[in-house]
Design an enzyme around this catalytic site. Structure first.
Site, short mmCIF file in Angstrom:
data_model
loop_
_atom_site.label_atom_id
_atom_site.label_comp_id
_atom_site.label_asym_id
_atom_site.label_seq_id
_atom_site.Cartn_x
_atom_site.Cartn_y
_atom_site.Cartn_z
N CYS A 79 0.81 -0.99 0.07
CA CYS A 79 0.08 -0.01 0.02
C CYS A 79 1.02 1.24 0.09
O CYS A 79 1.54 1.41 -0.91
CB CYS A 79 -1.14 -0.02 1.25
N HIS A 186 -3.74 -4.96 -0.29
CA HIS A 186 -3.30 -5.40 0.99
C HIS A 186 -3.35 -6.99 0.68
O HIS A 186 -4.30 -7.68 1.06
CB HIS A 186 -4.12 -5.01 2.02
N GLU A 188 -2.36 -9.03 2.88
CA GLU A 188 -2.76 -9.58 4.31
C GLU A 188 -4.42 -9.40 4.63
O GLU A 188 -4.71 -10.06 5.59
CB GLU A 188 -2.20 -8.71 5.50
#
Length: 204
Positions: A79, A186, A188
């Protein structure tokens, strides 16, 4: 060891949890000496580019990250962390990045048709350029796999683009060159697809 750079900017818990789920040896650190010993480094980040770049330099971690990357340590920016890898950002003025990848960070709003909201928030499909080899961090992915975005800026016009997404216009989703990688989205927060990206990065 995978070192997550802690410079006071970023959501570190979910990233650490994802890597631990994969069985990686993970540490969250703001210690330059630890970064220099790490086998892999991840640079996260949320918020405004100028503030994050200043914070990275105030801590002295900019030099440690740059030194490690130029020495061959695999580096992944996520990001805002991806944006910091580039040369410049035009978010609220002009700000200098780390210059590890080519290109500038520019707003997506001028590219979008009427009715498209900024920031772009949500799931979008990844598309991989047909004219260049697949980035090693995407080796387990298929064309059109979905990942999760939250952003108002992207690496517009970068020659180091490794993936794009469609949001009313073609936007840069990922960049990379050599041992340096960056994801505007992202991993994650991107479910099984994101885990496969992190798994592949740990194998670089």
């Amino acid at each position: 060891m995978v070192a997550i750079v802690d410079y006071g900017v970023g959501n570190l818990f979910s990233l650490r949890a994802s890597l631990e789920y994969l069985g990686a040896d993970v540490t969250v650190t703001g210690d330059a000496a630890v970064l220099r010993r790490a086998g892999h480094i991840i640079l996260p980040g949320v918020g405004a580019f100028g503030d994050a770049a200043a914070r990275l330099r105030e801590t002295g971690l900019d030099a440690a990250v740059t030194e490690a990357a130029r020495g061959g340590t695999p580096l992944l920016g996520i990001c805002l962390g991806m944006q910091l890898l580039l040369e410049r950002s035009f978010e609220f003025g002009e700000h200098r990045g780390l210059g590890l990848l080519r290109g500038d960070v520019t707003p997506i709003a001028p590219l979008l048709p009427a009715g498209y909201k900024v920031p772009q928030i949500g799931w979008n499909a990844l598309h991989f350029p047909a004219d260049r080899p697949r980035s090693p961090i995407f080796k387990y992915l298929q064309e059109g796999d979905f990942v999760y975005f939250v952003h108002s800026y992207h690496a517009g016009g970068s020659p180091d683009v490794t993936a794009t997404c469609e949001y009313g216009a073609e936007l840069t989703a990922a960049v990379g060159g050599g041992n340096v990688f960056g994801c505007q989205f992202h991993p994650e927060k991107s479910g099984p697809v994101g885990l496969e990206i992190l798994r592949a990065f740990c194998q670089v």
